[in-house]
Design a protein around this motif. Structure first.
Motif, PDB file in Angstrom:
ATOM      1  N   TYR A  73      20.166  28.147  13.423  1.00  0.00           N
ATOM      2  CA  TYR A  73      20.762  29.459  12.817  1.00  0.00           C
ATOM      3  C   TYR A  73      20.580  29.186  11.247  1.00  0.00           C
ATOM      4  N   ASP A  93      15.538  26.548  20.533  1.00  0.00           N
ATOM      5  CA  ASP A  93      16.777  25.470  21.134  1.00  0.00           C
ATOM      6  C   ASP A  93      16.018  24.245  21.227  1.00  0.00           C
ATOM      7  N   SER A 141      17.920  32.927  16.989  1.00  0.00           N
ATOM      8  CA  SER A 141      18.823  32.452  18.154  1.00  0.00           C
ATOM      9  C   SER A 141      18.446  32.031  19.425  1.00  0.00           C
ATOM     10  N   ARG A 142      16.728  32.263  19.464  1.00  0.00           N
ATOM     11  CA  ARG A 142      16.287  31.776  20.887  1.00  0.00           C
ATOM     12  C   ARG A 142      16.109  30.425  20.738  1.00  0.00           C
TER      13      ARG A 142
END
Length: 301
Positions: free
Chosen positions: A36, A145, A142-143
């Motif tokens: 983020y 990870d 945001s995708r």
């Protein structure tokens, strides 16, 4: 309404992901909380003498087949006359148009510190303290990870730092600041100090005192000569041989991990070695005192 309901909850993103030391390459790990705006990832290592290329991928998932989408690939290439960096995005099984950045300050055999700072619309990358490139997102941040590192690279440390916007609205602590250590320090105990360096800083110190106000050990950052050092009770100074990671108007996080025989230091997710202190001296410590030209947002003992 209870008193507790008036308190602002600490966001999950305020929690620091532990650094990783000397991972085996290829290496992949989950990014706690995902990416983020305001998050930083640090990479410290060495370019091998035989290196041709390596890549740092910020991925959407961690599966091997099919290959996951890659929001941002950072890939230095050393097999040409002039080393350069390729950046790209992989989506739906296809690589998009790559961008080439010439003039990277990396050579075979060099040590390096790379910082990835994720902002609202782009990621900024600095190499050895100098801004190098910026890359606009082609996939939603945001995708992302997963972090994946592969290729010809020796990694000493991977760090994760939350430079979170919520921090700006957290209550500041008075400086100088003192925290009691009722039981002293024991192996496994961690001290965490988070804050913001002021605009024109001179110094910053973390001192550990015993019950008689004796100061067995102090961690001191000097902005005048850009040095970080352990200072013993008798005034002996031991310089920490590492890049100076404190900068004016930048956030910082100091971690002191108590272990048998001393304290291990990490700054902004980067391990910076340890200082020796016997267990009896650690157990007798009763106070942490912080002073200098900083705003403090979190002190945890």
């Amino acid at each position: 309404m209870s008193t507790d309901e008036h308190l602002d909850p600490i966001p999950d993103s305020f929690i620091l992901q532990p650094p990783v030391f000397h991972p085996v390459i290829p290496y992949g790990t989950t990014i706690f909380g995902g990416l983020y705006a305001g998050k930083m990832v640090t990479l410290q290592g060495v370019v091998p003498l035989h290196a041709r290329r390596f890549q740092v991928d910020f991925q959407c998932g961690c599966c091997l087949h099919p290959q996951p989408d890659v929001a941002f690939r950072f890939s230095p290439r050393f097999y040409t006359v002039k080393p350069h960096v390729i950046c790209n995005t992989h989506q739906g099984g296809l690589w998009q148009k790559e961008i080439r950045w010439p003039g990277v300050a990396l050579q075979r055999g060099d040590s390096f510190l790379i910082l990835f700072l994720f902002e609202n619309e782009e990621v900024k990358v600095s190499v050895n303290g100098q801004h190098f490139l910026h890359y606009r997102y082609r996939l939603p941040l945001s995708r992302v990870d997963t972090l994946d590192i592969s290729g010809d690279i020796l990694v000493k440390a991977v760090g994760f730092l939350n430079i979170n916007p919520f921090l700006l609205y957290s209550p500041r602590l008075e400086v100088p600041c003192s925290r009691a250590l009722p039981r002293g320090l024991w192996p496994g105990q961690v001290i965490v100090v988070r804050g913001l360096v002021l605009k024109e800083p001179k110094d910053f110190t973390l001192s550990l005192k015993d019950g008689t106000t004796h100061v067995p050990v102090t961690l001191r950052a000097s902005f005048t000569d850009r040095t970080l050092a352990w200072v013993s009770s008798w005034g002996r100074k031991k310089l920490i041989s590492a890049p100076f990671l404190f900068h004016p108007q930048r956030f910082f996080e100091v971690l002191l991990l108590c272990q048998e025989g001393g304290l291990k230091l990490a700054l902004n997710g980067q391990g910076l070695g340890a200082t020796s202190l016997d267990q009896k001296a650690l157990e007798q410590l009763r106070e942490l005192r912080i002073s200098g030209n900083v705003h403090l947002y979190c002190v945890h003992c």
